[in-house]
Design a protein around this motif. Sequence first.
Motif, mmCIF file in Angstrom:
data_model
loop_
_atom_site.group_PDB
_atom_site.id
_atom_site.type_symbol
_atom_site.label_atom_id
_atom_site.label_comp_id
_atom_site.label_asym_id
_atom_site.label_seq_id
_atom_site.Cartn_x
_atom_site.Cartn_y
_atom_site.Cartn_z
ATOM 1 N N ASP A 1 -0.961 0.961 -7.410
ATOM 2 C CA ASP A 1 -2.130 0.294 -8.004
ATOM 3 C C ASP A 1 -2.860 -0.599 -7.014
ATOM 4 O O ASP A 1 -3.592 -1.495 -7.415
ATOM 5 C CB ASP A 1 -1.743 -0.561 -9.227
ATOM 6 N N GLY B 1 3.706 0.999 -13.496
ATOM 7 C CA GLY B 1 2.803 0.111 -14.208
ATOM 8 C C GLY B 1 3.016 -1.359 -13.874
ATOM 9 O O GLY B 1 2.158 -2.184 -14.117
ATOM 10 N N TRP B 2 4.195 -1.672 -13.316
ATOM 11 C CA TRP B 2 4.503 -3.067 -12.994
ATOM 12 C C TRP B 2 4.291 -3.374 -11.519
ATOM 13 O O TRP B 2 4.442 -4.530 -11.103
ATOM 14 C CB TRP B 2 5.957 -3.382 -13.359
#
Lengths: 92, 96, 311, 493
Positions: C130, C276-277
């Motif tokens: 991300d 996602g983390w």
Amino acid sequence: MPEFLLAAALLVFLTVAVGLVRVLRGPSEADRIMAAQLLGTGGIATLLLVGQATAMPALTDVALILALLAAFASVAMARTAPSREDEQEPPA
Amino acid sequence: MTSATLFGLAGAALVGIGLFGMLVRTDPLLRILCFNLLGGGVFLVFGAVARRGAGAGFGGDPVPQAIILTGLVVAFAATALAVALVLRLASAEDKR
Amino acid sequence: MIADLLLVAAMLIVALASMLARQAFTAVALFIAYGLLLTLAWVRLAAVDVAMTEAAIGAGLSGVLLLGAVRRLATQASPPPEQPPGPAMTLLIALGCAALAAALGAVVLLLPNPAPSLAAPVAANLPATDLGNPVTGVLMSFRALDTLLESAVVLLAVVCVWALTPEGGWGGVPGAAQPVQRDGPLALLARALPPLGIVIAMHILWVGADAPGGKFQAAAILAAMWLLPWMAGLVTPPPIAARWLRWTIAIGPVVFIAIGLAGAVIEGAFLAYPPGWAKPLILIIEFILTASIAVALALLVIGTPDTAQRR
Amino acid sequence: MGMLPMLAVMLPVLAMVAAVPLGARGAERLTLAVLPIGLALSIVIAVIVQLTQAPILYHLGHWAPPLGIAFRADGLSAAMLVTTAIVVAAVAIFARADFGTASGAPERRQAFAFWPLLLALWAAINLLLVANDLFTLYVGLELLTFAAMPLVCLDGSRATLEAALRYLMFALLGSVLYLLGVALIYGAAGTLDIVLLRERVTADPPVILAIAVMTAGLLAKTALLPLHLWLPPAHAGAPAAASAILSALVVKGSFILLLRLWFGVMAAVPLPDAAQILAGLGATAILLGSVAALRETRLKLLVAYSTVAQIGYLFLMFPLLAAVPGVSDIAAKAWTGGVVQAVSHAFAKAAMFLAAGIMAARFGHDRIAELGGAGRAMPVTLLTFALAGLSLMGVPPSGGFAAKWLLLSAAIGAGQWWWALVILGGGLLTGGYVYRVLASGLRSGGAAVPMSTPVTWRRDGMALGLAVISVALGFLPLAAFGLVQVGQLDLAP
């Protein structure tokens, strides 16, 4: 437009490079400090111009860091420079 | 000649300059300074390698760039350590 | 190209002059100029993250560290000079160094074409983190171990500098006492610059996830902003016995290792982030690490506790 | 299971980091708490490697090389991990008398520094043993230097500060040269993973120059003659516990890295001529180092010069491994011999430095000629010195004998009999300097020596334990040494 900016950047850098002669030759420490200052300022100008010309906004951040740290280094230089007064009485 | 090669050659020259200074200067502080000149040359050679690896939309290979970044911080820590040692030695000299 | 040639020539001349300088102060002034030129070189090599680090650490902190040493050595008896190598030996060393530089230059020209590169795998795997900045991706995910170990190295360096405390100085205030400067440019900058610097450091830290920047650059700026008022004699560093000071420099690596071990338990690999983390965890690590590294870098410049300043 | 090497590295790193805010007393307790865990971890790793006959691989963060970093614990790593854990544990217990902090006592500088430095050293060596990435190994080298330098000058005297500065200059030059090689190798092969590099490197100029500068850098850190000048003052001036660690383990860290370069990265590209040069330097180190030890008047300097000599043996394995790629039997002997030399020297030298430290502490000096009466006043210490000396000499049965015998038979098998002569000559010289110390210690008379206390018994026990291990290695059946062959890149089936 970018060509013009790049040419300006080159010009600024050339000026700064000429200033390098003072860093190298002195003769007084004040000359060196001033010339190093000029190098910092000129470097910032060059970075900003190139950043604008090549559409790299990150170069503005580099210029920011350079501005901060160049000021920091210059004051350190100014107070370290061996001057005539220092030779007679050591700094407190 | 590409600019990567040019800076790589500059790095090679800086390695020579820094190594010479480290071996012939006797003032320990100037030796440490030359160690940093030498380090700058090594990083520049690495930087040339990174620039040559440009691709996938990046201006340079990010892996060596990250490695140089880490190396710079380690080199600074080493410099600080060496400077502290030189200062400590000088103050020991002073008291004698 | 002309600009590059000019830059390279300037860099080499400054380095050579710095290496040959007779006075320590001149050598360091030239070294700072060398750092500024290297910053420009990194920009030309499309390594903006490195350029920022060079400006902050290479030119800024290293320069100030060396200047401080010059200043302190000027007031102290210099150690007896070591015997410099004789002219024949110097010539031999010069030839050896020139040969190494020439071999290195030749090898740089002989590197394979096209150059092997990990740019493509980094680009392919960056979405999993991300993050937008590939260098941050390498530092915080693909090669996070190096970053972790490096933060431990910086902490260890502080321990080493403190371990050099002379007899009777243990637990005291680190560094030499700085003369108080109530006015003049230093006092002015020491008051005006830090608020600005802190904002810029936060900006550099924040954009680091997606654009050039990150914790090391931010930490170096923060360190400089603490060192300025210290140099002006406006603030005194805390004594090295202070528990909170020790926790501040240790908490970054501790959190980093703890999150790494949590990854080993939850995801089955040390320093693996749950899907996602990745980004929130990386940001947490970067924030805490910035604080620890900033204080550690400043302490490295400030130096060993001095018996004269024991209070 | 794959996590074990990672834990073996991260446990001391975490302990080192946490030791700083805990202060001297907390750090000491933390270290003592971590020691058994670290020892157990390394033994389990060794058992697993021996049972599975395969190296343990681990990808950090699930990222496989070349993008990520891998840990790889092979037989060599396992053997050295166990050695390191045992030596560190013994030294830590030994050091409590010097660097312990009583409850309620104010924190002292040496006590604050010693425990984090010891933990950092342990972490650095474990990292150098299991990391498989050339740049991670560089960070390990720097961690090792930073931990070792303050140990050299822990007592703060001018002489030790000078020794520390000299050591630091050598070490920094060594690591920057190593880093230069890393840059070139990445430029040539696009990866820093040793296993991948083995398949990718060829004998191109960039790789050859890289290996040359890295080798030069690592030799400076390993203190191979003529780059040994920093070692004797640095190791002799440090406190006994620190000297033991420095001589036993720190110089081995860079040596193991050298092995990884030559027989890992360059496994497919043998360099026999360069290997002969390295062994030539090693042979010179054996002879000159032993002669220097023989002429030395101070005990700790004698032991330090003995390290210079014993490091020389390690380099005899290079030409024996590089010369006969076809005959894997000889190569296997040379490899095992070299590694067993590293292990047995670690135990023997740690024991010897601890014994020398005990004698120096009780006599108040370490002049060899004035050690008379030591045999009566401290028989255990002298026995420790003698046992460690037997192992260094290579007298059967001892670990040193096994190592030297393997190297000797490999040298003869490879037709390079001249190395065999060096090994035998070095053994005789070693016997000479060990005998000098024992003869002086066994003479009667001399100054009155303070009585033993429980503290000195514990310290004697630690030193003797290490010496006994270095001898006991010689009783192991040769098959047990098969462990160190596991996962070796150019010998693996």
